[in-house]
Scaffold this motif. Structure first.
Motif, short mmCIF file in Angstrom:
data_model
loop_
_atom_site.label_atom_id
_atom_site.label_comp_id
_atom_site.label_asym_id
_atom_site.label_seq_id
_atom_site.Cartn_x
_atom_site.Cartn_y
_atom_site.Cartn_z
N PRO A 4 0.85 -1.16 -0.19
CA PRO A 4 -0.21 0.05 -0.27
C PRO A 4 0.83 1.19 -0.14
O PRO A 4 0.50 2.15 -0.79
N HIS A 206 -5.98 -3.14 -0.75
CA HIS A 206 -5.39 -2.65 -1.80
C HIS A 206 -5.20 -3.76 -2.79
O HIS A 206 -4.82 -3.40 -4.16
N TRP A 248 -10.15 5.40 -1.50
CA TRP A 248 -8.94 4.76 -2.13
C TRP A 248 -9.43 4.50 -3.48
O TRP A 248 -8.89 4.37 -4.75
#
Length: 301
Positions: A4, A206, A248
């Motif tokens: 990440p 992620h 994100w």
């Protein structure tokens, strides 16, 4: 396994804008009122004092490395104190990219390598918010070496200069972020990754942002109860788990929409939406622009 931290730095797209060697002697004080530019400083010789607005002043010494991802109001001064009412020091450029501060005509007792860079990401504000407000790494000579390489490359006009600079800056930022042990300085991604349980959940987000994650599923990845995971995550990162996942996903979507072959349906699937229309509603709410308009606007630059 995706990293990440490396992903965030890569999406930030750091680019060198300026660097210089600063030598000082005697008493001096430089105050900077920047507009959110990333600032870094490596102490090559001697020591100095750093004061960042809202934080306690601290002394810096040789081989210390300082990184402020979004610099606004900070002061660097000599260890020898100046009167509070005294005017700030005016730097003198003795040759291109070499600055002298303080008392002239005597040997320097401190030397700094300082630089600014810019972030090319269209979502830099979000990504910077995931990083600590200030990083101070002590005694890591390899960081000083990286800064020297960045400075040398920025000054030269060698082939592939921009490509080399981009990679060097990515390495510099990642090295600085992973070298710091002060993960409790401020909420952010680094602090979250410093928590072994939370790191497991963050990495899964992620690795597979398109997965229809729930707080319960993420808590299971972290081997924590739902309530403990939620509170621990919010305290460490400064936002709730689903808020982090949403922002994100939007950062990834913006990056994907830069691609010439990107389709709204394809991007929607990659960032966890079952339909292009659901993704369009979320993206428009977040950015104020539809995915189609955003993609067309970005393709013009």
């Amino acid at each position: 396994m995706l990293d990440p931290l490396a992903e965030v730095v890569a999406l930030l797209q750091p680019t060198a804008s300026s660097s210089k060697v600063v030598s000082g002697a005697g008493a001096w004080r430089i105050r900077r009122l920047d507009v959110g530019e990333p600032f870094y400083c490596a102490i090559l010789e001697g020591g100095c004092r750093l004061a960042v607005a809202g934080q306690a002043p601290q002394n810096l010494q040789m081989y210390d490395f300082l990184l402020i991802p979004s610099a606004h109001d900070f002061t660097i001064s000599s260890l020898q104190p100046m009167a509070t009412e005294a005017a700030d020091t005016q730097p003198v450029e003795i040759r291109p990219r070499e600055i002298r501060i303080g008392t002239q005509g005597i040997p320097a007792d401190v030397q700094l390598l300082v630089g600014h860079c810019t972030f090319g990401s269209p979502d830099r504000a979000l990504l910077v918010s995931l990083l600590p407000q200030l990083l101070l790494v002590r005694g890591e000579r390899r960081l000083t070496t990286l800064v020297e390489l960045v400075t040398q490359e920025a000054r030269g006009q060698r082939p592939a200069r921009e490509v080399i600079l981009a990679h060097l800056l990515e390495v510099l930022f990642i090295e600085a972020l992973r070298s710091t042990s002060n993960t409790a300085a401020s909420p952010g991604l680094l602090r979250g990754l410093g928590d072994e349980r939370l790191a497991a959940a963050i990495r899964r987000m992620h690795e597979d942002p398109g997965q229809p994650w729930t707080v319960m599923q993420l808590a299971k990845e972290a081997a924590l109860s739902r309530s403990t995971f939620f509170e621990r995550f919010k305290q460490a990162l400064g936002m709730a788990p689903m808020a982090y996942l949403f922002t994100w996903r939007m950062a990834l979507a913006k990056n994907l929409l830069h691609g010439r072959d990107a389709t709204i349906a394809g991007v929607a699937h990659q960032v966890g939406y079952s339909s292009g229309s659901a993704f369009s509603v979320a993206f428009t709410r977040y950015t104020g622009s539809t995915p189609g308009c955003y993609s067309r606007k970005e393709s013009m630059y």
